[in-house]
Motif scaffolding. Structure first.
Motif, short mmCIF file in Angstrom:
data_model
loop_
_atom_site.label_atom_id
_atom_site.label_comp_id
_atom_site.label_asym_id
_atom_site.label_seq_id
_atom_site.Cartn_x
_atom_site.Cartn_y
_atom_site.Cartn_z
N ALA A 52 16.90 -25.65 32.68
CA ALA A 52 16.31 -24.25 31.77
C ALA A 52 14.84 -24.57 32.42
O ALA A 52 13.82 -24.35 32.58
N TRP A 53 14.45 -25.90 31.69
CA TRP A 53 13.05 -26.07 32.27
C TRP A 53 12.66 -26.57 33.40
O TRP A 53 11.58 -26.29 33.77
N TRP A 54 13.23 -26.73 34.81
CA TRP A 54 12.88 -26.58 36.06
C TRP A 54 12.60 -24.78 36.48
O TRP A 54 12.29 -25.12 37.04
N TYR A 55 13.90 -24.73 35.78
CA TYR A 55 13.67 -23.29 36.20
C TYR A 55 12.49 -22.89 35.53
O TYR A 55 11.50 -21.63 35.69
N ALA A 56 12.04 -22.72 34.33
CA ALA A 56 10.78 -22.72 33.05
C ALA A 56 9.92 -22.64 34.67
O ALA A 56 8.88 -22.33 33.98
N ARG A 57 10.15 -24.04 35.47
CA ARG A 57 8.97 -23.89 36.30
C ARG A 57 7.88 -23.17 36.61
O ARG A 57 6.27 -22.68 37.12
N GLY A 58 8.89 -21.92 37.31
CA GLY A 58 8.09 -20.53 37.55
C GLY A 58 8.55 -19.68 36.62
O GLY A 58 7.69 -18.85 37.28
N GLN A 59 7.55 -19.78 36.23
CA GLN A 59 8.28 -18.39 34.76
C GLN A 59 6.33 -19.01 33.68
O GLN A 59 5.65 -20.00 34.16
N SER A 60 7.49 -17.93 32.58
CA SER A 60 5.60 -17.68 31.57
C SER A 60 5.44 -18.86 31.11
O SER A 60 6.32 -19.60 31.06
N THR A 61 4.05 -18.98 30.54
CA THR A 61 3.70 -20.45 29.44
C THR A 61 4.91 -20.66 28.06
O THR A 61 4.97 -21.28 28.03
N ASN A 62 5.35 -19.02 28.06
CA ASN A 62 6.09 -19.10 26.51
C ASN A 62 7.36 -19.22 26.81
O ASN A 62 8.00 -20.18 26.21
N ARG A 63 8.31 -18.84 28.26
CA ARG A 63 9.60 -19.53 28.78
C ARG A 63 9.25 -20.94 28.69
O ARG A 63 10.41 -21.20 28.27
N MET A 64 8.28 -21.58 29.13
CA MET A 64 7.87 -23.09 29.42
C MET A 64 8.02 -23.75 28.64
O MET A 64 8.91 -24.70 28.17
N ALA A 65 6.86 -22.91 27.63
CA ALA A 65 6.86 -23.80 26.03
C ALA A 65 8.38 -23.87 25.42
O ALA A 65 9.07 -24.69 24.75
#
Length: 202
Positions: A52-65
Motif C-alpha cells: 500500500a505504501w509503494w502504491y501510495a507513492r504515486g497518489q495524493s499526499t492524503n493517501r500517502m499519509a
C-alpha cells in the motif's frame, strides 16, 4: 480484577467444540498448514502494508499519509484491544472446557482470550490497507478472515473472540486511518525534501 473474569463457554462453547472436533479429525497436513498460518500469517499483513505504501507513492499526499501511518493505526488498535482484554479477563476455551483439542499449546492462566489479538491486528491492517488500495484491501480482508478462523481451529479462541476482534479492528482502524490523512502537509514537506524518493514516485 479477577472478579471480572468470565467464561465464554456459555456464549458459543458448543460451536468452539464442533470446530476443534473437525480439527481433531482433519488430515495432518491441513492442521499443520493452519498452524503455520496462525503463527506466521501476520507477516503477510506487513507485506500488504508495504504494498500500500509503494502504491501510495504515486497518489495524493492524503493517501500517502494514510499508508505511512498504517502501522501506527494497527498499534493503536492493538492497545485498545489489550485494554479490553484486561477488563474482561475471559479464560481461554482450552482452559475452561475439559478435554478441549488444541493444535497449539494452550496459553497459560492470565493470557486472556477476548478479544483475539491476532484477529484485531489482522482486521486493523486490512482496514488501513483497504482505505489506501482497494484491491490489496480485499486480499487483506480475506487474509484477516482466514487468520480469525485459524485461531478457533487451533483451539485457542472462542468464535466470539475472533468475531468481536474483527469488528473492533474495523471500527477503530477506519476512523483512525481517515484521520491519518490530516498528516498530508507533512507528506508535502517530505516530497519537497531529500526524502522524496520514499513518498513520491518521481
Amino acid at each position: 480484577m479477577t472478579d471480572l473474569a468470565f467464561s465464554g463457554a456459555d456464549v458459543d462453547g458448543g460451536l468452539y467444540t464442533r470446530v476443534t472436533d473437525l480439527a481433531a479429525h482433519a488430515p495432518g497436513f491441513l492442521d499443520r498448514l493452519v498452524a503455520d498460518w496462525t503463527d506466521y500469517g501476520l507477516a503477510v499483513f506487513a507485506v500488504l502494508m508495504l504494498g500500500a505504501w509503494w502504491y501510495a507513492r504515486g497518489q495524493s499526499t492524503n493517501r500517502m499519509a494514510q499508508a505511512l501511518l498504517a502501522p501506527v493505526v494497527v498499534v493503536l488498535v492493538y492497545v485498545v484491544n489489550d485494554v479490553i482484554k484486561g477488563l474482561v479477563q475471559e479464560q481461554r476455551p482450552c482452559q475452561t472446557l475439559p478435554g478441549s483439542y488444541t493444535i497449539e499449546a494452550c496459553p497459560g492462566a492470565g493470557d486472556w482470550s477476548f478479544p483475539s489479538n491476532h484477529s484485531v491486528i489482522a482486521a486493523a491492517a486490512a482496514t488501513a490497507v483497504f482505505l489506501v488500495h482497494r484491491a490489496l484491501g480485499w486480499v487483506a480482508a480475506v487474509a484477516a478472515l482466514a487468520m480469525a478462523a485459524s485461531r478457533v481451529w487451533v483451539g485457542v479462541h472462542y468464535p466470539h473472540d475472533v468475531l468481536v476482534a474483527l469488528l473492533l479492528g474495523v471500527a477503530v482502524a477506519w476512523p483512525l486511518t481517515v484521520a491519518a490523512g490530516h498528516a498530508a502537509p507533512a507528506v508535502e514537506r517530505l516530497r519537497a525534501s531529500r526524502w522524496r524518493v520514499a513518498v513520491a514516485r518521481r
